[in-house]
Design an enzyme around this catalytic site. Structure first.
Site: not given
Ligand code: RIB
Ligand code: CA
Length: 319
Positions: A243
């Protein structure tokens, strides 16, 4: 080439590690500092993990600071991989980098105010819960003036949440902080689950990271192998998302992404805290919500840069 000055606010986190390694491997980016926040794992572990990634990358000139150990108001929640804690030494190594004494929010505020004074506003790359950034914005009215944009991995508008069905984790973990950031008037570029889940890194990509010759590539491959994020039931095909790396990839290659202007908001309480909404009807809205990515282009950028450059290290001899 003019470099984009950024502060990475982060809760490493395997995908955070990818984002930081990509930033360090990219000459277009100048990392002014890394600020840790509780999120995926407790603050002690996010701070340790950030220090280890800096050490691994050989970028010990970049300060790492501890920030908030919990959300502003709601009870603490950690990520679903919270059991990871601090990255095991056999995967990333400990490195000997110690945090700078300044609080993360104070560092962000001081750096932004100096940038406002100099007329060279900075970019915040927000890839964890937004607690540090909300605190910094509240410290002084000039802080917002020194921030050109906040590029944030957060929210879910067309996608279902994953930590809870109604919310993406970073916003769910501190919805009040998200409300402060969303309402700050600072231009916001949001990478919600809608787009981050369109790019899935498979075993072939992990092998390319591992065999590319860099210490960063090997470490990220080891983390991705140890903590496999693939979920065919959810994604319908092999692989898992990174992500956070999308925020840095956008700063390097914005043409890989498609977004729309929107007014965005978050439910701070009630039965669905962290739920985010977007109004796409106002073309002059201050936020941009990303909705599409060139998956192959994004994955190639992340893998090629990290495998080759993060940092260049001696290829292991086969002898
Ligand atoms: O939903 C994904 C996010 O939540 C990313 O930043 C992951 O590292 C967690 O922090
Ligand atoms: Ca994160």
């Amino acid at each position: 080439m003019s470099r984009t000055p950024i502060i990475i606010d982060t809760d490493p986190g395997v995908d955070d590690a990818a984002a930081i390694l990509l930033a360090f491997a990219s000459p277009e980016i100048e990392v002014l500092g890394i600020t840790a926040v509780a999120g995926n794992v407790p603050l002690t572990a996010t701070l340790a993990n950030a220090c280890r990634i800096v050490a691994l990358s050989g970028r010990t000139e970049v300060p790492v600071m501890a920030g908030a150990e919990g959300p502003l108001l709601r009870e603490q929640v950690y990520g679903k991989y919270a059991a990871i804690g601090a990255f095991p030494e056999h995967l990333v190594g400990s490195g000997g980098v110690t945090p700078a004494p300044e609080h993360a929010a104070a560092f962000i505020a001081r750096t932004a105010r100096a940038a406002a004074e100099a007329g060279t506003p900075i970019t915040l790359c927000a890839i964890g819960p937004l607690t540090n950034i909300a605190l910094a914005l509240r410290l002084h009215p000039d802080v917002a003036r020194g921030i050109a944009r906040i590029v944030c991995m957060g929210g879910a508008f067309t996608a279902l949440g994953h930590r809870v069905p109604w919310a993406e984790f970073n916003v769910f973990a501190d919805p009040h902080a998200a409300g402060i950031v969303f309402g700050s008037g600072v231009p916001l570029v949001l990478f919600p689950l809608d787009v981050t889940m369109q790019a899935l890194f498979t075993a072939d990509h992990v092998a390319a990271l591992r065999d590319g010759g860099s210490a960063g590539g090997r470490a990220l491959a080891a983390l991705l192998s140890e903590y496999d994020r693939s979920d065919p039931a959810r994604y319908g095909r092999p692989g898992g998302p990174l992500h956070d790396a999308m925020t840095v990839a956008w700063l390097i290659a914005p043409d890989l992404f498609t977004g729309r202007p929107a007014r965005v908001g978050v439910e701070e309480g009630g039965t669905t805290p962290g739920h985010t909404w977007a109004d796409f009807t106002d073309p002059s809205a201050a936020a941009t919500v990303m909705s599409q990515v060139d998956e192959a282009g994004y994955i190639a950028l992340v893998v090629d840069r990290i495998a080759a450059r993060a940092p260049a290290a001696q290829k292991e001899t086969t002898a």
